[in-house]
Design an enzyme around this catalytic site. Structure first.
Site, short mmCIF file in Angstrom:
data_model
loop_
_atom_site.label_atom_id
_atom_site.label_comp_id
_atom_site.label_asym_id
_atom_site.label_seq_id
_atom_site.Cartn_x
_atom_site.Cartn_y
_atom_site.Cartn_z
CG MET A 14 -29.35 25.89 -47.69
SD MET A 14 -28.02 24.74 -48.12
CE MET A 14 -27.92 23.82 -46.60
CB THR A 100 -39.29 23.60 -46.02
OG1 THR A 100 -38.92 24.67 -46.89
CG2 THR A 100 -39.87 24.16 -44.73
CG HIS A 156 -29.32 18.51 -36.57
ND1 HIS A 156 -29.94 17.28 -36.49
CD2 HIS A 156 -29.03 18.71 -37.89
CE1 HIS A 156 -30.02 16.76 -37.71
NE2 HIS A 156 -29.48 17.61 -38.57
CE LYS A 160 -33.14 19.73 -37.55
NZ LYS A 160 -33.53 20.50 -38.76
#
Length: 267
Positions: A14, A100, A156, A160
């Protein structure tokens, strides 16, 4: 004058997307990035790590130095780090963009306290589409009423670590707000064995983890004889970086406060 934006975790998946997005965004300038002090990226050029060529901005290990050099800092890290970053943002009067997930009530209290001294934009998901879905879910829950059972499914990738996802929980809170429910006490997080009939009020959650799935969320309203679905499927993580940079640009010059993407989008 360009808004100087820093990135926590600039070498991560990211983080690299955020670096690329900041460099490409009109009105934004990349202020620098940080990484874990023990990681292999300290001292490397953030642009080269992100695959866009040298930016003359080396990745560092000092969050205070990053905040001092930035107008806004984007943080998609871990709860403990985000608490520390919120305190820094409040101390130095800098804007903080928080993506977050997995934050506890105590973590949220730290953000709320910091937001009395600086602007914080917090979102479980910075996708513009997801934030539109949040507004639609709240309205649907209100208009369809208690005769429709609400279930939320999310999927997901296998890496994760939190479940349900922050986005799924945000969708649940939106549904609870529309229905006038206390979200904390009106959820079903798991089902196993002989569960008995479904109670009328709670919002149910189900979770899948596997492969490289970026993110899928579906809110289902089950009525007698029909089912209404509001769904979002991410096709690339770039939607998150675009939204986060948009939030950073929007928050520039805003008074202290805890803002959401709904504020950013005017929803």
């Amino acid at each position: 004058m360009a808004i100087k934006i820093g990135v926590v975790g600039a070498a991560g998946r990211m983080g690299q997307m955020l670096v690329r997005e900041i460099v490409a965004a009109s009105g934004a300038a990349f202020a620098g990035g940080t990484e874990n002090p023990s990681g292999p990226f300290i001292g490397r050029d953030a642009g080269e790590v992100a695959g866009i060529g040298a930016l003359q901005a080396k990745i560092g290990a000092d969050p205070r130095a990053l905040f001092a050099a930035s107008d806004a800092v984007i943080d998609f890290s871990a709860p403990a780090a985000t608490r520390a970053h919120a305190s820094l943002a409040a101390e130095l009067g800098k804007t903080l963009i928080v993506g977050t997930t997995g934050l506890s009530a105590d973590d949220q209290a730290v953000l709320a306290a910091a937001a009395q001294k600086c602007a914080i934009v917090q979102a479980a998901n910075f996708s513009l589409g997801v934030n539109l879905a949040l507004a639609l879910v709240e309205e649907a829950a209100e208009r369809l009423g208690p005769d429709y059972d609400i279930e939320i499914f999310e999927a997901h990738h296998k890496h994760k670590v939190d479940a349900p996802s922050g986005t799924a929980l945000a969708l649940g809170r939106a549904a609870a707000a529309g229905r006038g429910l206390d979200f904390a006490s009106q959820t079903i997080r798991s089902r196993d064995g002989h569960t008995g009939p479904r109670p009328a009020s709670p919002i149910g959650f189900s979770v899948a983890r596997g492969g490289s799935e970026i993110g899928e969320h579906t809110v289902m309203f089950f009525g007698d004889g029909e089912r209404v679905e509001i769904a979002h499927k991410a096709q690339g993580r770039q939607v998150y970086s675009k939204g986060a940079v948009r939030a950073a640009l929007w928050a520039a010059g805003k008074p202290p406060g805890l803002y959401s993407m709904r504020d950013v989008l005017g929803l």
